[in-house]
Design a protein around this motif. Structure first.
Motif, PDB file in Angstrom:
ATOM      1  N   GLU A   1      -7.933 -28.489  22.942  1.00  0.00           N
ATOM      2  CA  GLU A   1      -8.632 -29.776  22.861  1.00  0.00           C
ATOM      3  C   GLU A   1      -8.233 -30.703  24.004  1.00  0.00           C
ATOM      4  O   GLU A   1      -9.084 -31.350  24.632  1.00  0.00           O
ATOM      5  N   CYS A   2      -6.945 -30.782  24.285  1.00  0.00           N
ATOM      6  CA  CYS A   2      -6.472 -31.719  25.300  1.00  0.00           C
ATOM      7  C   CYS A   2      -6.811 -31.242  26.704  1.00  0.00           C
ATOM      8  O   CYS A   2      -7.217 -32.034  27.565  1.00  0.00           O
ATOM      9  N   MET A   3      -6.655 -29.960  26.959  1.00  0.00           N
ATOM     10  CA  MET A   3      -6.956 -29.431  28.293  1.00  0.00           C
ATOM     11  C   MET A   3      -8.427 -29.613  28.635  1.00  0.00           C
ATOM     12  O   MET A   3      -8.779 -29.968  29.765  1.00  0.00           O
ATOM     13  N   LYS A   4      -9.300 -29.379  27.661  1.00  0.00           N
ATOM     14  CA  LYS A   4     -10.736 -29.588  27.900  1.00  0.00           C
ATOM     15  C   LYS A   4     -11.016 -31.051  28.252  1.00  0.00           C
ATOM     16  O   LYS A   4     -11.815 -31.342  29.149  1.00  0.00           O
ATOM     17  N   LYS A   5     -10.365 -31.952  27.545  1.00  0.00           N
ATOM     18  CA  LYS A   5     -10.553 -33.383  27.811  1.00  0.00           C
ATOM     19  C   LYS A   5     -10.172 -33.731  29.245  1.00  0.00           C
ATOM     20  O   LYS A   5     -10.783 -34.615  29.873  1.00  0.00           O
ATOM     21  N   LEU A   6      -9.180 -33.032  29.801  1.00  0.00           N
ATOM     22  CA  LEU A   6      -8.694 -33.302  31.148  1.00  0.00           C
ATOM     23  C   LEU A   6      -9.461 -32.541  32.224  1.00  0.00           C
ATOM     24  O   LEU A   6      -9.115 -32.628  33.411  1.00  0.00           O
ATOM     25  N   GLY A   7     -10.475 -31.785  31.837  1.00  0.00           N
ATOM     26  CA  GLY A   7     -11.308 -31.096  32.822  1.00  0.00           C
ATOM     27  C   GLY A   7     -10.872 -29.681  33.155  1.00  0.00           C
ATOM     28  O   GLY A   7     -11.334 -29.086  34.127  1.00  0.00           O
ATOM     29  N   ILE A   8      -9.999 -29.121  32.335  1.00  0.00           N
ATOM     30  CA  ILE A   8      -9.544 -27.745  32.526  1.00  0.00           C
ATOM     31  C   ILE A   8     -10.502 -26.799  31.788  1.00  0.00           C
ATOM     32  O   ILE A   8     -10.958 -27.097  30.691  1.00  0.00           O
ATOM     33  N   GLU A   9     -10.813 -25.673  32.419  1.00  0.00           N
ATOM     34  CA  GLU A   9     -11.592 -24.627  31.757  1.00  0.00           C
ATOM     35  C   GLU A   9     -10.626 -23.751  30.957  1.00  0.00           C
ATOM     36  O   GLU A   9      -9.689 -23.194  31.518  1.00  0.00           O
ATOM     37  N   VAL A  10     -10.873 -23.635  29.657  1.00  0.00           N
ATOM     38  CA  VAL A  10      -9.943 -22.919  28.777  1.00  0.00           C
ATOM     39  C   VAL A  10     -10.636 -21.705  28.166  1.00  0.00           C
ATOM     40  O   VAL A  10     -11.751 -21.809  27.647  1.00  0.00           O
ATOM     41  N   TYR A  11      -9.955 -20.566  28.233  1.00  0.00           N
ATOM     42  CA  TYR A  11     -10.464 -19.323  27.667  1.00  0.00           C
ATOM     43  C   TYR A  11      -9.437 -18.763  26.684  1.00  0.00           C
ATOM     44  O   TYR A  11      -8.237 -18.974  26.830  1.00  0.00           O
ATOM     45  N   PHE A  12      -9.944 -18.024  25.681  1.00  0.00           N
ATOM     46  CA  PHE A  12      -9.076 -17.375  24.708  1.00  0.00           C
ATOM     47  C   PHE A  12      -9.235 -15.864  24.785  1.00  0.00           C
ATOM     48  O   PHE A  12     -10.344 -15.354  24.969  1.00  0.00           O
ATOM     49  N   ALA A  13      -8.105 -15.162  24.594  1.00  0.00           N
ATOM     50  CA  ALA A  13      -8.134 -13.706  24.430  1.00  0.00           C
ATOM     51  C   ALA A  13      -7.210 -13.364  23.277  1.00  0.00           C
ATOM     52  O   ALA A  13      -6.069 -13.844  23.223  1.00  0.00           O
ATOM     53  N   ALA A  14      -7.695 -12.552  22.338  1.00  0.00           N
ATOM     54  CA  ALA A  14      -6.895 -12.217  21.150  1.00  0.00           C
ATOM     55  C   ALA A  14      -7.527 -11.038  20.431  1.00  0.00           C
ATOM     56  O   ALA A  14      -8.750 -10.859  20.467  1.00  0.00           O
ATOM     57  N   PRO A  15      -6.705 -10.234  19.742  1.00  0.00           N
ATOM     58  CA  PRO A  15      -7.276  -9.205  18.866  1.00  0.00           C
ATOM     59  C   PRO A  15      -8.026  -9.865  17.718  1.00  0.00           C
ATOM     60  O   PRO A  15      -7.736 -10.997  17.340  1.00  0.00           O
ATOM     61  N   LYS A  16      -8.990  -9.175  17.159  1.00  0.00           N
ATOM     62  CA  LYS A  16      -9.869  -9.775  16.150  1.00  0.00           C
ATOM     63  C   LYS A  16      -9.112 -10.341  14.955  1.00  0.00           C
ATOM     64  O   LYS A  16      -9.480 -11.384  14.413  1.00  0.00           O
ATOM     65  N   ASN A  17      -8.034  -9.665  14.534  1.00  0.00           N
ATOM     66  CA  ASN A  17      -7.334 -10.141  13.337  1.00  0.00           C
ATOM     67  C   ASN A  17      -6.456 -11.359  13.595  1.00  0.00           C
ATOM     68  O   ASN A  17      -5.895 -11.932  12.663  1.00  0.00           O
ATOM     69  N   LEU A  18      -6.358 -11.804  14.862  1.00  0.00           N
ATOM     70  CA  LEU A  18      -5.585 -12.995  15.201  1.00  0.00           C
ATOM     71  C   LEU A  18      -6.468 -14.079  15.836  1.00  0.00           C
ATOM     72  O   LEU A  18      -5.974 -15.019  16.440  1.00  0.00           O
ATOM     73  N   GLN A  19      -7.766 -13.948  15.659  1.00  0.00           N
ATOM     74  CA  GLN A  19      -8.705 -14.917  16.223  1.00  0.00           C
ATOM     75  C   GLN A  19      -9.001 -16.029  15.228  1.00  0.00           C
ATOM     76  O   GLN A  19      -9.081 -15.797  14.018  1.00  0.00           O
TER      77      GLN A  19
END
Length: 288
Positions: free
Chosen positions: A167-185
């Motif tokens: 939430e905070c990084m997006k507010k500051l103009g950072i592009e944020v991506y997630f990577a995770a196995p399905k059971n930890l998403q």
């Protein structure tokens, strides 16, 4: 009175102001103290970095410090979370630093507690001072936020760091991506392929597998390190100036290999060092 509950509630300027105070402390340009202010650290779940960096920050600011231990308190006799907090307010402390396992524990306190509340972690939801120290570490490295790319990898579902940082990084103009196995998403987010995006990002934010929060019966696959662990071969694919951060504690050879923890791209122990200065800045903001 200035609480620090969620960074989402602060403006971009307010966030940068806290980071500026922390950097000025590091550079010796802010020598403010909080002589004789009494700060109570109330940690209702285990912590090393957050608890004791707050403790260190308080001592550096000349505060008087109370450290609460729930296992030796009246909570063992049935006293509630709310009543415990109210007791410390009644003692006349000047600020309360609180961590608890419940999501949004602060909702039962706001409007009823009349000293600053600093959120040192709530359940799976927010960890504002961790996000601030991550941001300080990133800003020291790149001198900016806008346009940077951050890949957050691992146990997204149970991580207050992941939610707070996103939430905070997006507010500051950072592009944020997630990577995770399905059971930890966490299903509210979209996910990318770890190995495909790794060479594209400026910051790789690894997360700990939070075994203590995993739902009953949920297991981390033995292939986790192979599929989502940060190792030498993956580090070699990162951008030349990219860095690695991790909120710690880290599970060595699970989400991050032993020989990567202190490699040239790692800023993990620098983050921990920055945590003291960020928490000094937060305390000054609340009490000065």
């Amino acid at each position: 009175m200035k609480n620090l509950i969620r960074l989402q509630d602060l403006s971009v300027k307010e966030i940068n102001d806290i980071l500026d105070i922390a950097q000025n402390i590091i550079n010796g340009r802010n020598k403010s103290k909080l002589d004789n202010k009494i700060v109570a650290n109330l940690f209702f779940e285990p912590s090393t970095r957050t608890h004791y960096s707050f403790n260190t920050a308080e001592h550096k600011l000349n505060c008087k410090v109370l450290n609460f231990a729930p296992e030796s308190s009246s909570m063992t006799k049935g006293e509630t979370f709310y009543d415990t907090i109210k007791v410390f307010e009644s003692f006349g402390v000047d600020a309360l630093v609180i961590r608890a396992r419940e999501d949004r524990w602060y909702k039962q306190l706001l409007g009823k507690i009349n000293v600053p509340i600093i959120n040192a972690g709530d359940g799976k939801m927010d960890h504002p001072t961790q996000t601030l120290l991550d941001l300080l570490t990133i800003r020291q490295e790149f001198k900016k936020f806008k346009g940077l790319k951050v890949l957050i990898v691992g146990d997204i579902a149970h991580s207050r760091v992941a939610h707070s940082n996103y939430e905070c990084m997006k507010k500051l103009g950072i592009e944020v991506y997630f990577a995770a196995p399905k059971n930890l998403q966490d299903k509210q987010y979209k996910y990318v392929d770890f190995d495909k995006y790794l060479p594209k990002v400026d910051v790789v934010n690894m997360l700990r597998i939070q075994n203590e929060r995993l739902e009953k019966g949920l297991k981390v696959e033995s292939t986790y390190n192979k599929n989502y662990g940060l190792n030498k071969s993956r580090v070699a694919k990162m951008k030349k100036n990219a860095i690695i951060i991790h909120p710690a504690p880290f599970n060595r050879n699970v989400e991050i290999d032993d020989d990567i923890v202190e490699c040239s791209k790692s800023r993990i122990f620098k983050q921990i060092k920055n945590g003291v200065f960020v928490r000094m800045a937060v305390l000054l903001r609340s009490l000065k």
